[in-house]
Scaffold this active site. Sequence first.
Site, mmCIF file in Angstrom:
data_model
loop_
_atom_site.group_PDB
_atom_site.id
_atom_site.type_symbol
_atom_site.label_atom_id
_atom_site.label_comp_id
_atom_site.label_asym_id
_atom_site.label_seq_id
_atom_site.Cartn_x
_atom_site.Cartn_y
_atom_site.Cartn_z
ATOM 1 N N HIS A 57 -4.372 -4.419 -2.337
ATOM 2 C CA HIS A 57 -4.712 -4.107 -0.940
ATOM 3 C C HIS A 57 -4.891 -2.600 -0.723
ATOM 4 O O HIS A 57 -4.904 -2.134 0.419
ATOM 5 C CB HIS A 57 -3.639 -4.654 0.022
ATOM 6 C CG HIS A 57 -3.684 -6.154 0.170
ATOM 7 N ND1 HIS A 57 -2.701 -6.888 0.782
ATOM 8 C CD2 HIS A 57 -4.618 -7.060 -0.224
ATOM 9 C CE1 HIS A 57 -3.009 -8.179 0.757
ATOM 10 N NE2 HIS A 57 -4.163 -8.312 0.145
ATOM 11 N N CYS A 77 -13.641 14.339 6.188
ATOM 12 C CA CYS A 77 -14.149 14.676 4.851
ATOM 13 C C CYS A 77 -14.798 16.066 4.923
ATOM 14 O O CYS A 77 -15.152 16.536 6.014
ATOM 15 C CB CYS A 77 -15.176 13.614 4.467
ATOM 16 S SG CYS A 77 -15.965 13.863 2.882
ATOM 17 N N VAL A 130 0.836 -1.199 0.000
ATOM 18 C CA VAL A 130 0.000 0.000 0.000
ATOM 19 C C VAL A 130 0.873 1.253 0.000
ATOM 20 O O VAL A 130 0.372 2.365 0.132
ATOM 21 C CB VAL A 130 -0.955 0.008 1.230
ATOM 22 C CG1 VAL A 130 -1.935 -1.166 1.153
ATOM 23 C CG2 VAL A 130 -0.192 -0.014 2.561
ATOM 24 N N THR A 180 7.105 -11.891 -0.941
ATOM 25 C CA THR A 180 5.879 -12.093 -0.157
ATOM 26 C C THR A 180 5.978 -13.418 0.582
ATOM 27 O O THR A 180 6.532 -14.387 0.062
ATOM 28 C CB THR A 180 4.599 -12.042 -1.026
ATOM 29 O OG1 THR A 180 3.464 -12.282 -0.189
ATOM 30 C CG2 THR A 180 4.606 -13.040 -2.165
ATOM 31 N N ASN A 213 12.952 -14.289 -3.146
ATOM 32 C CA ASN A 213 12.739 -14.023 -1.718
ATOM 33 C C ASN A 213 14.072 -14.239 -1.002
ATOM 34 O O ASN A 213 14.930 -14.969 -1.495
ATOM 35 C CB ASN A 213 11.671 -14.980 -1.157
ATOM 36 C CG ASN A 213 11.032 -14.442 0.117
ATOM 37 O OD1 ASN A 213 11.712 -14.189 1.110
ATOM 38 N ND2 ASN A 213 9.725 -14.268 0.093
#
Length: 246
Positions: free
Chosen positions: A121, A150, A105, A190, A215
């Site tokens: 995500h 908002c 994100v 991941t 990885n």
Amino acid sequence: MIHAADIDKAVERLANTKFLLVLTGAGISHESGIPTFRGNDGLWQNYRAEELATPWAFERDPVTVWKWYDWRRGIIGKAEPNPGHHAIKELEDIFENFLLITQNVDGLHGRTGVTRMVEIHGNLWRVRCVREGKTSMLMEVPLSSIPPRCECGEMLRPDVVWFGESLPTQALEQAFKALEMCDTLMVVGTSGVVYPVASFPETVKSNGGFVIEINTEATPISNIADVSLYGKSGDILPALVNALGV
Ligand code: OAD
């Protein structure tokens, strides 16, 4: 330690790939100084996901949840994309048929200029009104008021997927289409334990595709990957792009 034979195998496959799907997780941003979730220095060692990353936590204590996001936005705001992120942008330029699915994100992929991307995500720089559902970008770091609001007066929430929530329909549709169409999936950084994304390598395998894993350590994906390249994505991805020599 990476074996030259494994690199050769991955490069040979990539050179013959018609549709490349890349799937990334927190590991790719680690070399940019952003903590991962699991492992010894992972966020979930020190923080409880259910108190910070669920809709119930936000309902109960939005201030605590927002303080945690504000802290993460502070770290991410100072971070830069690393050679791994840039190499993925180069892969996008090489492959006519390409999609990047990221679980991250942090928005770092987008900052390399990559466009064929699904942030499955969400993105922690985007916020969503809890009443109207309207989304907008909120780049302020640190936030001047917590929780941010908002124009309608209602609270904003980070536009990310929390545990217990469904993934955005459009993102999932794009992902499923790419899983059908790709002949090679490259999975980077991941742990492969959060579903539904964790099932993507298995889907590609059962469609007859090839899985390359990158990885620093073995994961459940290693059991089904055709080739696992162990090391830092910031080293391995540029080496692969270089070896492709396009
Ligand atoms: P994890 O923290 O679970 O896993 C990070 C992976 O990156 C581990 O397998 C590490 O071994 C690997 N890694 C670390 N440094 C690396 C490097 N330099 N190069 C290559 N690999 C490296 O992160 P994710 O798998 O992304 O979800 O986590 C999946 C989801 O769980 C996240 O999107 C988040 C989290 O809870 C939500 O918040 C819904």
